[in-house]
Structure formats: structure tokens, C-alpha cells
Design a protein around this motif. Structure first.
Motif, PDB file in Angstrom:
ATOM      1  N   ARG A 282       0.820  -1.216   0.000  1.00 56.87           N
ATOM      2  CA  ARG A 282       0.000   0.000   0.000  1.00 56.87           C
ATOM      3  C   ARG A 282       0.850   1.261   0.000  1.00 56.87           C
ATOM      4  O   ARG A 282       0.314   2.371  -0.118  1.00 56.87           O
ATOM      5  N   VAL A 283       2.157   1.100   0.130  1.00 59.51           N
ATOM      6  CA  VAL A 283       3.076   2.238   0.144  1.00 59.51           C
ATOM      7  C   VAL A 283       3.687   2.374  -1.251  1.00 59.51           C
ATOM      8  O   VAL A 283       4.397   1.464  -1.707  1.00 59.51           O
ATOM      9  N   PRO A 284       3.435   3.487  -1.965  1.00 60.80           N
ATOM     10  CA  PRO A 284       3.893   3.617  -3.354  1.00 60.80           C
ATOM     11  C   PRO A 284       5.380   3.350  -3.545  1.00 60.80           C
ATOM     12  O   PRO A 284       5.766   2.658  -4.494  1.00 60.80           O
ATOM     13  N   GLU A 285       6.238   3.860  -2.670  1.00 56.29           N
ATOM     14  CA  GLU A 285       7.683   3.688  -2.886  1.00 56.29           C
ATOM     15  C   GLU A 285       8.100   2.229  -2.731  1.00 56.29           C
ATOM     16  O   GLU A 285       8.993   1.754  -3.448  1.00 56.29           O
ATOM     17  N   PHE A 286       7.455   1.497  -1.810  1.00 48.48           N
ATOM     18  CA  PHE A 286       7.774   0.083  -1.652  1.00 48.48           C
ATOM     19  C   PHE A 286       7.189  -0.731  -2.811  1.00 48.48           C
ATOM     20  O   PHE A 286       7.801  -1.709  -3.264  1.00 48.48           O
ATOM     21  N   ARG A 287       6.037  -0.344  -3.268  1.00 47.71           N
ATOM     22  CA  ARG A 287       5.407  -1.029  -4.401  1.00 47.71           C
ATOM     23  C   ARG A 287       6.259  -0.891  -5.668  1.00 47.71           C
ATOM     24  O   ARG A 287       6.438  -1.849  -6.422  1.00 47.71           O
ATOM     25  N   ILE A 288       6.809   0.303  -5.875  1.00 46.27           N
ATOM     26  CA  ILE A 288       7.680   0.536  -7.025  1.00 46.27           C
ATOM     27  C   ILE A 288       8.966  -0.273  -6.892  1.00 46.27           C
ATOM     28  O   ILE A 288       9.433  -0.886  -7.864  1.00 46.27           O
ATOM     29  N   LEU A 289       9.535  -0.295  -5.699  1.00 44.70           N
ATOM     30  CA  LEU A 289      10.755  -1.076  -5.466  1.00 44.70           C
ATOM     31  C   LEU A 289      10.500  -2.555  -5.723  1.00 44.70           C
ATOM     32  O   LEU A 289      11.308  -3.233  -6.377  1.00 44.70           O
ATOM     33  N   TYR A 290       9.380  -3.058  -5.238  1.00 46.67           N
ATOM     34  CA  TYR A 290       9.030  -4.456  -5.469  1.00 46.67           C
ATOM     35  C   TYR A 290       8.845  -4.723  -6.959  1.00 46.67           C
ATOM     36  O   TYR A 290       9.334  -5.734  -7.485  1.00 46.67           O
ATOM     37  N   ARG A 291       8.173  -3.815  -7.636  1.00 46.96           N
ATOM     38  CA  ARG A 291       7.965  -3.974  -9.075  1.00 46.96           C
ATOM     39  C   ARG A 291       9.307  -4.077  -9.805  1.00 46.96           C
ATOM     40  O   ARG A 291       9.501  -4.938 -10.667  1.00 46.96           O
ATOM     41  N   ASN A 292      10.232  -3.198  -9.452  1.00 41.55           N
ATOM     42  CA  ASN A 292      11.546  -3.198 -10.104  1.00 41.55           C
ATOM     43  C   ASN A 292      12.305  -4.500  -9.840  1.00 41.55           C
ATOM     44  O   ASN A 292      12.949  -5.054 -10.733  1.00 41.55           O
ATOM     45  N   ILE A 293      12.242  -4.958  -8.584  1.00 41.89           N
ATOM     46  CA  ILE A 293      12.904  -6.219  -8.231  1.00 41.89           C
ATOM     47  C   ILE A 293      12.303  -7.370  -9.024  1.00 41.89           C
ATOM     48  O   ILE A 293      13.017  -8.203  -9.603  1.00 41.89           O
ATOM     49  N   LEU A 294      10.974  -7.419  -9.061  1.00 44.82           N
ATOM     50  CA  LEU A 294      10.291  -8.519  -9.743  1.00 44.82           C
ATOM     51  C   LEU A 294      10.550  -8.483 -11.246  1.00 44.82           C
ATOM     52  O   LEU A 294      10.788  -9.530 -11.874  1.00 44.82           O
ATOM     53  N   GLU A 295      10.528  -7.302 -11.826  1.00 47.28           N
ATOM     54  CA  GLU A 295      10.810  -7.179 -13.257  1.00 47.28           C
ATOM     55  C   GLU A 295      12.184  -7.741 -13.605  1.00 47.28           C
ATOM     56  O   GLU A 295      12.348  -8.469 -14.589  1.00 47.28           O
ATOM     57  N   GLU A 296      13.171  -7.399 -12.791  1.00 50.02           N
ATOM     58  CA  GLU A 296      14.527  -7.882 -13.036  1.00 50.02           C
ATOM     59  C   GLU A 296      14.595  -9.403 -12.924  1.00 50.02           C
ATOM     60  O   GLU A 296      15.214 -10.078 -13.756  1.00 50.02           O
TER      61      GLU A 296
END
Length: 360
Positions: A282-296
Motif C-alpha cells: 500500500r506504500v507507493p515507494e515500496f510497491r515501485i521497489l518491489y515492481r523493479n525487483i520482480l521485473e529484473e
């Protein structure tokens, strides 16, 4: 380098074996001897696991008494992997997490005999304890096992208030006062206003490590691993908790029963029953970080190109030993189909997660 399968020999007196069998749910050990790598060890032996104790091929917990240390540790677990037709899902998972930069146990397949009778292939697991930390050059710090589904980082379970914030956890290493660290952590998760959550929670947990664990659990699809089957280690150097995976046999497209789990069963952001996962997403900055990790990970490590040789090498190394395993040799055709099954799961799961990322 080829993957070698060593042989261990367990010797246990008849009366001690009878005592072990008398009560499957008794965690008290009995004395035995283990011959491994040319050395005979005095050990304490007990069954391990929960529902797995009912299976014909049972799993064991071994504590070394004399000599006190084996393979750099005081304790090992021998998992029967009875319901996994491949016998490689646990090891594949732990090696995968290691490649993602997540603390995870070392594992090694072995052949086991007991009192001269061949019991087949087992997976030797490193215990997550002070020796686990020492091997990795990590500071000493408390370790807690999540032993049941109360370990959901919430004040509630099934909409009922839990008796204790520590409900669901068992301290594997540390002292009584270390419980206060975990209690404070869980309390903070449930009381920090969402506006303050990013700054406050980062003082308690290694966010990058946790999100990499989440990505690994989501990719390998461990339905049983979000509120159970993990350990928490508090690094005394940083003061931050890190999460460590445990018991990942029900993964890579199969349930813990061995049945098929469809590739889209676990959502891209994990299971909301894990309250910490829910709040972090629910926290945008953590969601973006997770997205980047998962994409990689989806481009580099959770791919057939990256995983296929690991899968095939493990399968090929185990196959001659599976043919001699009294509990598995009659299902060799299913064992032989597992590499293709796991690779197809990776393709399907990877495509599903990439499609989910489009609107994440």
C-alpha cells in the motif's frame, strides 16, 4: 562440477526405535549413531514436520552430540520430500532464493540407510541457528521460526484477536529478552499510521531483503509460506529483521499434497493474509521497489534459460538413486516427467506475472 549424492548410515537400537515409533508427535529425541563422511557421530534423533509424520517415509531432526559439530553445524534436518514427485523443489527453491540475495539454508541430497536397510533419498537441510549465522559471517542475533499460521504479522487471525503478539513464533536462538524485539516489531506493524509507515518500518526490517523474499515466494508460488514456513533473524549489527525461507516443497506448480497448483493461484503481490506484505504494497515507494525487483527477476533468473540446467542436473544426478529408493522407484515415470513440468510452470508463471505487471 557434478552433483554428488553421499550415503549416510543410521544405527539405532531396537528399543530406541520402538520408542521413536510409539508416539509420532513426540519431539523428544532418542540416542543413535550416524556414520557420515567416514566418521561415526553420537546423535540425538527425532521425527520432524507436522502432517509429514504420518507418511511411510518420515523426516528426521538430528542433533550432534559427539563430535558436536558436523558440516559446520550442530543440527541438521533430513527431509523425506515424500509428496514431491521430483524431490528437488525444496533445494531448487533455496538455491533460487540464494541467487536472489536472500538468506537461505544450504541443502544437499543424500542416501540414507537405517540398521542396514536402505531408506532412499533424503534432502539434508542446514538448521537456521547460530551456526547458520557464523558460516556467513553474520552478527549474532535472535532467530524465530514461524511455526504456524499465527505468524501473519497481524494482531488478528481469522478476525479474532490473538492471545499474544508472539503467537505463531518459536525462538530458535537468543535469550528471553530478545522476544521484546519481535513483539515491538509486530506491534509497530499494526499501529504505525500509513503516512509514517515507510520511515518507521524501515527502522525494523531490511526492506530490500524482504521484498526479494516476497518476489521469490511469488515466483516459486509457495502458498504455504506467507504466514508459516519462514524464519526471522534480527541482525544485531543493523538492528533490522531479515526473513529466511523454510520448507519449500509445495512450490514450482505443485501443492504440498503433490497435486497440481495452477500457475495463477498466488497473486503478484503475495497473500494478503500476511499483514506486512499487505501494508508494504500500500506504500507507493515500496510497491515501485518491489515492481523493479520482480521485473529484473522475471527477465534474468525466473526463466527457463536460467533454471533449466539446474533442474536437469539435479534430476539426472538423483535418477540412479531414485531407482533404488523403496518409496519412490515405482513412480519413476512421474519423476522423469517433472523437469518438463517445472519448466512449463516457469514459462506459464513468468508470462502471467509479466501480464500482471502491466497494471501493477
Amino acid at each position: 562440477m557434478s552433483y554428488l549424492i553421499p550415503s549416510y548410515s543410521l544405527k539405532i537400537e531396537d528399543e530406541n526405535l520402538e520408542e521413536l515409533r510409539r508416539d509420532l508427535w513426540n519431539n523428544d529425541p532418542v540416542p543413535a549413531d550416524l556414520m557420515a563422511e567416514g566418521v561415526t557421530y553420537d546423535i540425538d534423533l527425532a521425527y520432524r514436520g507436522s502432517y509429514t509424520r504420518k507418511f511411510r517415509k518420515r523426516s528426521y531432526r538430528i542433533e550432534f552430540i559427539n563430535p558436536k559439530v558436523f558440516s559446520g553445524g550442530r543440527e541438521i534436518h533430513l527431509n523425506a520430500e515424500y509428496r514431491d514427485p521430483s524431490l528437488i523443489r525444496n533445494k531448487l527453491s533455496f538455491d533460487f532464493f540464494h541467487d536472489l540475495g536472500v538468506l537461505s539454508p544450504q541443502s544437499q541430497h543424500i542416501n540414507l540407510s537405517r540398521n542396514g536397510s536402505h531408506k532412499g533419498v533424503y534432502l539434508q537441510l542446514e538448521s537456521v541457528d547460530e551456526f547458520f549465522l557464523k558460516k556467513r559471517g553474520l552478527p549474532r542475533g535472535p532467530i524465530f521460526y514461524a511455526v504456524n499460521n499465527n505468524a501473519n504479522f497481524s494482531l488478528l487471525r481469522d478476525e479474532k484477536v490473538k492471545d499474544s503478539l508472539l503467537s505463531g513464533y518459536q525462538r530458535a536462538f537468543g535469550i528471553q529478552s530478545d522476544n521484546d524485539f519481535l513483539q515491538e516489531f509486530i506491534n509497530k506493524i499494526n499501529t504505525i499510521p500509513l503516512s509514517d509507515f515507510p520511515d518507521e518500518i524501515s527502522r525494523y526490517i531490511n526492506i530490500d531483503s524482504f521484498l526479494r523474499w516476497l518476489a521469490g515466494a511469488v515466483c516459486s508460488m509457495n502458498n504455504d509460506g506467507f504466514t508459516h514456513n519462514y524464519a526471522l533473524y534480527r541482525n544485531s549489527g543493523t538492528g533490522l529483521f531479515e526473513i529466511i525461507p523454510w520448507d519449500y516443497d509445495g512450490t514450482w506448480g505443485r501443492k504440498i499434497s503433490g497435486g497440481i497448483m495452477q500457475y495463477n493461484y498466488i497473486p503478484i503481490d503475495g497473500k494478503k493474509s500476511n499483514h506486512l506484505c499487505y501494508l508494504l504494497m500500500r506504500v507507493p515507494e515500496f510497491r515501485i521497489l518491489y515492481r523493479n525487483i520482480l521485473e529484473e527477476i522475471l527477465e534474468t533468473k525466473f526463466t527457463v534459460d536460467y533454471m533449466e540446467n539446474k533442474i536437469v542436473d539435479l534430476h539426472d544426478a538423483l535418477r540412479p538413486h531414485i531407482l533404488l529408493d523403496p518409496y519412490k522407484r515405482n513412480t519413476i515415470d512421474l519423476f522423469d516427467s517433472e523437469p518438463d513440468f517445472i519448466c512449463q510452470f516457469i514459462r506459464d508463471r513468468n508470462n502471467y506475472l509479466k501480464n500482471q505487471l502491466l497494471n501493477f
